[in-house]
Design a protein around this motif. Structure first.
Motif, PDB file in Angstrom:
ATOM      1  N   THR A  72      18.018  52.155  -8.232  1.00 19.10           N
ATOM      2  CA  THR A  72      18.003  51.157  -9.302  1.00 19.10           C
ATOM      3  C   THR A  72      19.417  50.907  -9.828  1.00 19.10           C
ATOM      4  OG1 THR A  72      17.723  52.835 -11.015  1.00 19.10           O
ATOM      5  CG2 THR A  72      15.713  51.955 -10.001  1.00 19.10           C
ATOM      6  N   ASP A  73      19.560  49.838 -10.603  1.00 15.83           N
ATOM      7  CA  ASP A  73      20.842  49.570 -11.259  1.00 15.83           C
ATOM      8  C   ASP A  73      21.240  50.737 -12.153  1.00 15.83           C
ATOM      9  OD1 ASP A  73      20.958  47.094 -10.052  1.00 15.83           O
ATOM     10  OD2 ASP A  73      20.191  45.998 -11.798  1.00 15.83           O
ATOM     11  N   GLU A  74      20.252  51.335 -12.803  1.00 14.09           N
ATOM     12  CA  GLU A  74      20.524  52.462 -13.694  1.00 14.09           C
ATOM     13  C   GLU A  74      21.067  53.664 -12.913  1.00 14.09           C
ATOM     14  OE1 GLU A  74      18.019  49.583 -15.587  1.00 14.09           O
ATOM     15  OE2 GLU A  74      17.725  50.680 -13.693  1.00 14.09           O
ATOM     16  N   GLU A  96      24.722  52.983 -12.123  1.00 17.41           N
ATOM     17  CA  GLU A  96      25.530  53.212 -13.319  1.00 17.41           C
ATOM     18  C   GLU A  96      25.708  54.695 -13.593  1.00 17.41           C
ATOM     19  OE1 GLU A  96      27.209  51.030 -15.040  1.00 17.41           O
ATOM     20  OE2 GLU A  96      26.471  49.403 -13.760  1.00 17.41           O
ATOM     21  N   ALA A  97      24.667  55.491 -13.349  1.00 19.22           N
ATOM     22  CA  ALA A  97      24.748  56.931 -13.597  1.00 19.22           C
ATOM     23  C   ALA A  97      25.767  57.587 -12.677  1.00 19.22           C
ATOM     24  CB  ALA A  97      23.375  57.570 -13.413  1.00 19.22           C
TER      25      ALA A  97
END
Length: 405
Positions: free
Chosen positions: A387-389, A392-393
């Motif tokens: 995922t996009d998240e 980012e993580a």
């Protein structure tokens, strides 16, 4: 012994019969890359069985198939990394990806698959550099497109299964600054124009962005470039898994490191994954017919493997009586890289490559198609779950409290 004057012995001179540098890999008249010559010219060392056995002893697990089968075949100071590890010292891993295409091919995945093994076997942290700035300068890409491709490639890298608690992925466009930039300019000040020309073959027609880039790729070799990860650990050693065409960057880095008070980065280097048309270089992102991509369908893979260069014989009687030329057979080479079972690989080697064997070219192509299809489909499922998240993580500037556990 490492050569003390690496700048005057370029492998890619006009008189050479092969060109190997970070931007081009080719052999004269479509021949094979001579890896012994590369080792001699670059001044690295061949990985021997004693080092591979030592990896097994220190990690308590079977060495990766890429080690056992010579895919990673050369090194610089890997023995010193093992010495340090055995004495209780830590190290970190650094590798990277130049995001020039949206879809990766299997040759791109090899260093990440091997780096994941190293991270798990030695329980060490990893930094992954996305050189979107490099691709903007060398390719016909805008800054925005280079940045987008970096994010897309990050998804493929994450899909390889890296541990977010031990891994930091960064793009140069986002991250260069602060301590990282300080190390860049320190490196730059140590490398003369003549040395840069000697190592990389730059000419008066190249723009100055190309001249400045090698310092960007050098900086992650030094732990002080990442104060959020390695505060107070400026002597931490670095191990870089990479293809051997990246060696010029790190010959330069290793020459500069002592002058800056840093340890030389160690390298463990791979050969090139051959193109489907033959072992005269490596898979190319600019030629979709040369490679198996992680976006290929099962039908695509089957068609590409069926058209791949074979060392077998057209008629079954000739194949049985003579055996295949395994040095020319691309499906067998792919099998020798990706087939997990050593015993099965040896059986194929005998039944296909030796006289009086029972395997035909079609049998080998069918088996390698099955394996590659499974790898690609597994990767596609893993990538779809990123995922996009999650991106980012992995790319967040943060400490990694349990990175050595």
């Amino acid at each position: 012994m490492e050569q003390s004057l690496p700048y005057d012995n370029r492998i890619d001179s006009e008189s050479s019969d092969q060109v190997v540098n970070p931007w081009e890999v080719s052999a004269k008249d479509g021949g094979k890359i001579d890896y012994d010559k590369l080792i001699d010219k670059f001044g690295c060392k061949r990985l021997d069985e004693s080092l591979i056995d030592r990896v097994e002893r220190l990690t308590g697990r079977q060495p990766h198939k890429f080690l056992r089968r010579g895919v990673f075949f050369a090194h610089r100071d890997f023995n010193e990394i093992l010495d340090a590890y055995e004495s209780g010292e830590r190290f970190y891993l650094y590798t990277g990806r130049g995001p020039s295409s949206e879809a990766l091919h299997l040759g791109h995945l090899i260093p990440f698959m091997f780096t994941k093994y190293l991270q798990e076997a030695f329980k060490v942290p990893l930094v992954i550099q996305l050189t979107d700035d490099e691709k903007f300068m060398w390719k016909n890409l805008t800054v925005e497109e280079s940045e987008r491709l970096a994010r897309e490639n990050a998804r493929d890298i994450i899909a390889c299964g890296f541990d977010v608690t031990k891994t930091f992925i960064f793009s140069d466009f986002d991250h260069v600054g602060g301590a990282f930039y300080k190390n860049m300019v320190k490196v730059s000040k140590c490398v003369t124009l003549n040395k840069a020309k000697g190592i990389f073959g730059f000419s008066g027609e190249d723009h100055i962005g190309k001249l400045s880039f090698p310092a960007v790729q050098a900086a992650p070799s030094f732990p002080s470039s990442f104060p959020h990860l390695f505060p107070g650990m400026d002597k931490l050693r670095c191990l870089i898994p990479c293809a051997i065409d990246q060696d010029p960057y790190f010959r330069m880095t290793r020459d500069v490191a002592p002058r800056l008070g840093y340890s030389k980065p160690a390298l463990i280097e791979s050969s090139f994954f051959p193109a489907l048309q033959g072992e005269n270089g490596k898979m190319s992102a600019s030629d979709p017919n040369s490679a198996i991509y992680v976006t290929d369908t099962a039908k695509d893979i089957k068609n590409k493997i069926n058209k791949a260069k074979s060392g077998g014989h057209q008629f079954s009687e000739d194949q049985h009586n003579l055996g295949a030329d395994l040095e020319k057979d691309i499906p067998f080479k792919y099998l020798s890289v990706f087939l997990e079972n050593d015993s099965e690989l040896e059986l194929v080697r005998k039944q296909y490559g030796e006289k009086k064997g029972n395997m035909q070219t079609g049998d080998v192509k069918k088996r390698v198609t099955e394996i590659l299809t499974e790898i690609v489909e597994r990767h596609r499922r893993a990538r779809a779950a990123v995922t996009d998240e999650m991106v980012e993580a992995f790319m967040a500037v943060r400490p990694l409290p349990s990175m050595f556990e």
